[in-house]
Design a protein around this motif. Structure first.
Motif, PDB file in Angstrom:
ATOM      1  N   LEU A 152       0.793  -1.190   0.012  1.00  0.00           N
ATOM      2  CA  LEU A 152      -0.006  -0.061  -0.237  1.00  0.00           C
ATOM      3  C   LEU A 152       0.838   1.226   0.114  1.00  0.00           C
ATOM      4  O   LEU A 152       0.570   2.357  -0.808  1.00  0.00           O
ATOM      5  N   PHE A 153       1.828   1.291   0.936  1.00  0.00           N
ATOM      6  CA  PHE A 153       2.687   2.522   1.029  1.00  0.00           C
ATOM      7  C   PHE A 153       3.556   2.840  -0.213  1.00  0.00           C
ATOM      8  O   PHE A 153       3.743   3.870  -0.727  1.00  0.00           O
ATOM      9  N   THR A 154       3.807   1.504  -0.849  1.00  0.00           N
ATOM     10  CA  THR A 154       4.542   1.693  -1.950  1.00  0.00           C
ATOM     11  C   THR A 154       3.837   2.231  -3.481  1.00  0.00           C
ATOM     12  O   THR A 154       4.122   3.341  -4.043  1.00  0.00           O
ATOM     13  N   ARG A 155       2.642   1.759  -3.351  1.00  0.00           N
ATOM     14  CA  ARG A 155       1.234   1.939  -4.473  1.00  0.00           C
ATOM     15  C   ARG A 155       1.147   3.653  -4.343  1.00  0.00           C
ATOM     16  O   ARG A 155       0.995   4.399  -5.375  1.00  0.00           O
ATOM     17  N   TYR A 156       1.071   4.049  -3.232  1.00  0.00           N
ATOM     18  CA  TYR A 156       0.551   5.360  -2.890  1.00  0.00           C
ATOM     19  C   TYR A 156       1.864   6.174  -2.328  1.00  0.00           C
ATOM     20  O   TYR A 156       1.604   6.765  -1.027  1.00  0.00           O
ATOM     21  N   SER A 157       2.843   6.420  -2.883  1.00  0.00           N
ATOM     22  CA  SER A 157       3.941   6.939  -2.337  1.00  0.00           C
ATOM     23  C   SER A 157       4.029   8.343  -2.006  1.00  0.00           C
ATOM     24  O   SER A 157       4.798   8.912  -1.360  1.00  0.00           O
ATOM     25  N   ASP A 158       3.031   9.116  -2.764  1.00  0.00           N
ATOM     26  CA  ASP A 158       2.653  10.566  -2.358  1.00  0.00           C
ATOM     27  C   ASP A 158       1.966  10.633  -0.953  1.00  0.00           C
ATOM     28  O   ASP A 158       1.702  11.867  -0.675  1.00  0.00           O
ATOM     29  N   MET A 159       1.486   9.647  -0.353  1.00  0.00           N
ATOM     30  CA  MET A 159       0.649   9.672   0.869  1.00  0.00           C
ATOM     31  C   MET A 159       1.454   9.976   1.951  1.00  0.00           C
ATOM     32  O   MET A 159       2.712   9.342   1.935  1.00  0.00           O
ATOM     33  N   ARG A 160       1.181  10.452   2.899  1.00  0.00           N
ATOM     34  CA  ARG A 160       1.761  10.631   4.284  1.00  0.00           C
ATOM     35  C   ARG A 160       1.300   9.716   5.173  1.00  0.00           C
ATOM     36  O   ARG A 160       0.335   9.864   5.732  1.00  0.00           O
ATOM     37  N   PHE A 161       2.076   8.554   5.351  1.00  0.00           N
ATOM     38  CA  PHE A 161       1.812   7.555   6.133  1.00  0.00           C
ATOM     39  C   PHE A 161       2.479   7.632   7.662  1.00  0.00           C
ATOM     40  O   PHE A 161       3.382   8.075   7.897  1.00  0.00           O
ATOM     41  N   VAL A 162       1.913   7.062   8.717  1.00  0.00           N
ATOM     42  CA  VAL A 162       2.489   7.026   9.952  1.00  0.00           C
ATOM     43  C   VAL A 162       1.957   5.670  10.607  1.00  0.00           C
ATOM     44  O   VAL A 162       0.848   5.320  10.418  1.00  0.00           O
ATOM     45  N   ILE A 163       2.941   4.728  11.072  1.00  0.00           N
ATOM     46  CA  ILE A 163       2.518   3.413  11.399  1.00  0.00           C
ATOM     47  C   ILE A 163       2.067   3.557  12.798  1.00  0.00           C
ATOM     48  O   ILE A 163       3.007   4.228  13.808  1.00  0.00           O
ATOM     49  N   ASP A 164       0.742   3.386  13.415  1.00  0.00           N
ATOM     50  CA  ASP A 164       0.595   3.135  14.762  1.00  0.00           C
ATOM     51  C   ASP A 164       1.038   2.002  15.450  1.00  0.00           C
ATOM     52  O   ASP A 164       1.104   1.071  15.132  1.00  0.00           O
ATOM     53  N   HIS A 165       1.464   2.631  16.762  1.00  0.00           N
ATOM     54  CA  HIS A 165       1.834   1.402  17.930  1.00  0.00           C
ATOM     55  C   HIS A 165       2.890   0.603  17.425  1.00  0.00           C
ATOM     56  O   HIS A 165       2.880  -0.628  17.879  1.00  0.00           O
ATOM     57  N   CYS A 166       3.960   1.185  16.456  1.00  0.00           N
ATOM     58  CA  CYS A 166       4.888   0.158  16.172  1.00  0.00           C
ATOM     59  C   CYS A 166       4.446  -0.960  15.386  1.00  0.00           C
ATOM     60  O   CYS A 166       5.181  -2.176  15.437  1.00  0.00           O
ATOM     61  N   MET A 167       3.406  -1.051  14.971  1.00  0.00           N
ATOM     62  CA  MET A 167       2.866  -2.288  14.399  1.00  0.00           C
ATOM     63  C   MET A 167       2.506  -3.175  15.231  1.00  0.00           C
ATOM     64  O   MET A 167       2.271  -4.444  14.875  1.00  0.00           O
TER      65      MET A 167
END
Length: 278
Positions: A152-167
């Motif tokens: 997902l993160f690779t597909r939408y590389s322009d999006m600002r992602f943050v991983i909650d709770h260290c996954m």
């Protein structure tokens, strides 16, 4: 001035009736939590601002939080929710995006039985609209979601992602294989995407937490994300299942005490400010 920010906390009123995950017989969780309850802990820890994050899968929850944020200078921003399975919610996302304290959204992926849900064709419109509205995406999941989040993160590389709770590494059931799977997955996310990570939730993934139990996880996160992409969050009041706000904050500080001051300032404020554009 270095602003200290709690990048992840909640307020709720169980009588609203949309906290489907919440056990109503749990004395810690099933009660009202509001700004007055949190304020003494913010003062004790020297926290200046917080990011208020959704805890119910309804738009009404988002409206509820924005109302609290409007009346609470401490709340720098709100991470809300829309229904990714209902494209009519594009209206809600565009409307909410106009609120000065609305930062982004968090689908409750950890509670969805289908591990591949995030990759379904019928919900891709939501990611595209998040990018269009220049909003953030909080990734809430478990280690079994690591591979799909990488896609997902690779597909939408322009999006600002943050991983909650260290996954949510399963510290309570620590094993070499389990740690390796989590660590390798987090390394790929850090190396191959621009995602950030919230240094939160570790105490509630432990069973009788200790600095020793959490240390290898924190060390790995710092190694792969660095202080530039790691932000501390309390996950209060959920953290109260295992530790008080003050105890978790002190533990998080102790686990990062060897970092240079500039790096500590980023983890406990600067990174969140940069990511969420507070």
């Amino acid at each position: 001035m270095n602003v200290k920010i709690d990048s992840h906390q909640h307020f709720w009123n169980p009588k609203r009736g949309d906290y489907d995950w919440m056990p109503m017989d749990n004395e810690i969780l099933a009660r009202v939590y509001g700004p007055r309850d949190l304020e003494p802990h913010l003062l004790a820890a020297g926290i200046d601002q917080t990011v208020l994050v959704q805890a119910a899968a309804t738009v009404e929850e988002t409206e509820y939080m924005l109302g609290i944020a409007d009346a609470s200078p401490r709340i720098a921003g709100v991470v809300g929710w829309i229904d990714f399975e209902n494209q009519q919610h594009a209206y809600h996302l565009r409307r909410l995006a106009k609120h000065p304290k609305f930062l982004g959204v968090r689908p409750m992926i950890q509670d969805i039985p289908d591990t591949d849900w995030m990759l379904r064709d019928d919900i891709q419109w939501a990611y595209e609209l998040i990018i269009e509205c220049d909003l953030t995406f909080d990734a809430l999941g478990f280690p079994q979601h690591l591979e799909n989040f990488l896609t997902l993160f690779t597909r939408y590389s322009d999006m600002r992602f943050v991983i909650d709770h260290c996954m949510k590494p399963q510290i309570r059931n620590h094993s070499v294989d389990g740690f390796t799977h989590w660590a390798d997955g987090m390394s790929r996310l850090a190396d191959q995407t621009t995602a950030y990570c919230k240094y939160s939730g570790l105490v509630t993934e432990s069973d009788g937490w200790s600095l020793e139990k959490m240390q290898p996880y924190v060390e790995h996160l710092l190694k792969v994300f660095g202080s530039e992409r790691l932000m501390w969050g309390s996950d209060w009041p959920v953290c109260r299942l295992e530790a008080s706000y003050d105890a978790w904050h002190s533990a998080a500080r102790a686990l990062t005490a060897d970092l240079p001051k500039a790096a500590q300032d980023r983890v406990f404020g600067g990174t969140a400010k940069k990511f969420y554009r507070l």
